[in-house]
Design a protein around this motif. Structure first.
Motif, short mmCIF file in Angstrom:
data_model
loop_
_atom_site.label_atom_id
_atom_site.label_comp_id
_atom_site.label_asym_id
_atom_site.label_seq_id
_atom_site.Cartn_x
_atom_site.Cartn_y
_atom_site.Cartn_z
N GLU A 30 35.92 33.65 32.46
CA GLU A 30 35.68 32.23 32.52
C GLU A 30 34.66 31.77 31.50
O GLU A 30 34.67 30.65 31.05
CB GLU A 30 35.21 31.87 33.93
CG GLU A 30 36.30 32.10 34.97
CD GLU A 30 35.79 31.83 36.36
OE1 GLU A 30 34.66 32.26 36.66
OE2 GLU A 30 36.49 31.19 37.14
N PRO A 93 48.31 34.84 44.60
CA PRO A 93 47.23 33.85 44.73
C PRO A 93 45.86 34.44 45.02
O PRO A 93 44.85 33.78 44.77
CB PRO A 93 47.71 32.96 45.89
CG PRO A 93 48.75 33.74 46.60
CD PRO A 93 49.41 34.60 45.58
N GLU A 94 45.80 35.68 45.53
CA GLU A 94 44.51 36.30 45.81
C GLU A 94 44.02 37.17 44.66
O GLU A 94 42.94 37.77 44.77
CB GLU A 94 44.61 37.13 47.10
CG GLU A 94 44.86 36.30 48.35
CD GLU A 94 44.91 37.15 49.59
OE1 GLU A 94 44.26 38.22 49.61
OE2 GLU A 94 45.61 36.77 50.54
N ASP A 95 44.79 37.25 43.59
CA ASP A 95 44.39 38.07 42.45
C ASP A 95 43.78 37.18 41.38
O ASP A 95 44.42 36.84 40.37
CB ASP A 95 45.61 38.83 41.90
CG ASP A 95 45.23 39.87 40.87
OD1 ASP A 95 44.03 40.03 40.60
OD2 ASP A 95 46.15 40.53 40.33
N ARG A 96 42.53 36.82 41.58
CA ARG A 96 41.86 35.89 40.66
C ARG A 96 41.86 36.40 39.23
O ARG A 96 42.21 35.68 38.29
CB ARG A 96 40.42 35.68 41.15
CG ARG A 96 39.55 34.90 40.18
CD ARG A 96 38.10 34.94 40.64
NE ARG A 96 37.22 34.30 39.70
CZ ARG A 96 35.88 34.36 39.77
NH1 ARG A 96 35.32 35.03 40.76
NH2 ARG A 96 35.14 33.77 38.86
N TRP A 97 41.45 37.66 39.06
CA TRP A 97 41.35 38.21 37.71
C TRP A 97 42.74 38.43 37.12
O TRP A 97 42.95 38.24 35.92
CB TRP A 97 40.55 39.50 37.74
CG TRP A 97 39.20 39.32 38.35
CD1 TRP A 97 38.78 39.74 39.58
CD2 TRP A 97 38.08 38.62 37.78
NE1 TRP A 97 37.49 39.36 39.82
CE2 TRP A 97 37.03 38.67 38.72
CE3 TRP A 97 37.88 37.97 36.57
CZ2 TRP A 97 35.79 38.11 38.49
CZ3 TRP A 97 36.64 37.39 36.32
CH2 TRP A 97 35.62 37.47 37.28
N GLN A 99 45.38 36.62 37.69
CA GLN A 99 45.92 35.32 37.28
C GLN A 99 45.39 34.93 35.90
O GLN A 99 46.15 34.45 35.05
CB GLN A 99 45.53 34.25 38.31
CG GLN A 99 46.28 34.37 39.63
CD GLN A 99 45.81 33.32 40.62
OE1 GLN A 99 45.42 32.22 40.25
NE2 GLN A 99 45.83 33.66 41.90
N GLN A 100 44.12 35.14 35.69
CA GLN A 100 43.55 34.84 34.38
C GLN A 100 44.17 35.72 33.30
O GLN A 100 44.49 35.25 32.20
CB GLN A 100 42.03 35.04 34.42
CG GLN A 100 41.31 34.04 35.31
CD GLN A 100 39.81 34.21 35.28
OE1 GLN A 100 39.26 34.77 34.33
NE2 GLN A 100 39.15 33.75 36.32
N ASN A 181 44.15 46.39 45.88
CA ASN A 181 45.21 45.42 45.60
C ASN A 181 46.58 45.97 45.96
O ASN A 181 47.41 45.25 46.53
CB ASN A 181 45.17 45.03 44.12
CG ASN A 181 44.05 44.06 43.79
OD1 ASN A 181 43.38 43.54 44.68
ND2 ASN A 181 43.84 43.81 42.51
#
Length: 226
Positions: A30, A93-97, A99-100, A181
């Motif tokens: 980010e 949706p729970e895989d923040r990193w 998704q990026q 995961n």
């Protein structure tokens, strides 16, 4: 609109970074800390877009949740970049990193672009990351031999015939998160990810967080492949 503490010069600089594509391709971040500016400047070629998070020599950045890339199998690395790009990995949706990563990998438009990044990573020196936690290595060795060695090899060296990558030289914290995961169905459920589906099933074997950490710590203690 003016954001307090964010000067016009800062906004121009941020836009310039975005225009140059200096966002992570392999694990998105980010923000780009000032400490990584030198790494971005030192990196070159196809890999330059990855250096903001993974560093100029691919050793990663724990603070940015960016794992080391230097010790990954070339075929595995290529497959994962393609999986991120194609939405096979990183869309939960729970895989923040993840998704990026998927968003950033979409910038690689063809196989030549992926191959160029992987090839440049292959020129970096292999160095084992430092341990980030302590765990029971004896227990970890026993658990690994009982549950993981059949596919990944007795010493974590991997087995290309089974699409099982080497697990040596990978950040301990990253191994823990990826196993979690798989266990939780965040990774490995896509119909086009056959190796991931196999790992998703195996993710149910280690029952406690302590066991996952023990296996991960033991693998890191092996160092890198000879």
């Amino acid at each position: 609109m003016t954001v307090p503490g964010y000067s016009t010069t800062g906004r121009v600089f941020a836009r310039a970074l975005l225009a140059l594509g200096l966002l992570s391709i392999l694990v998105g971040c980010e923000k780009t800390p000032q400490s990584d500016t030198a790494a971005m400047a030192a990196a070159s070629g196809a890999y330059r877009t990855c250096a903001a998070c993974h560093g100029a020599t691919g050793m990663g950045n724990t603070a940015l949740q960016a794992p080391a890339l230097v010790n990954l199998d070339e075929d595995y690395l290529r497959r994962q970049v393609e999986n991120f790009r194609d939405g096979i990995r990183g869309r939960h949706p729970e895989d923040r990193w993840g998704q990026q990563m998927s968003d950033q990998a979409s910038l690689l438009k063809d196989e030549a672009a992926v191959a160029a990044v992987v090839a440049q990573i292959g020129t970096f020196e292999d160095l084992a990351p430092a341990a980030t936690f302590e765990a029971d290595l004896v227990r970890g060795k026993g658990l690994y031999e009982a549950t993981c060695g059949a596919c990944h090899g007795p010493g974590g060296e991997g087995n290309p015939a089974l699409s099982a990558p080497s697990l040596r030289g990978i950040d301990d914290w990253y191994l823990v998160r990826q196993y979690q995961n798989f266990r939780d169905g965040i990774r490995g459920t896509h119909e086009d990810d056959e190796p991931g589906q196999q790992m998703q099933r195996m993710g149910q074997v280690l029952k406690s967080e302590q066991d996952i950490q023990s296996v991960s710590a033991w693998l890191l203690s092996l160092g890198i492949d000879d």
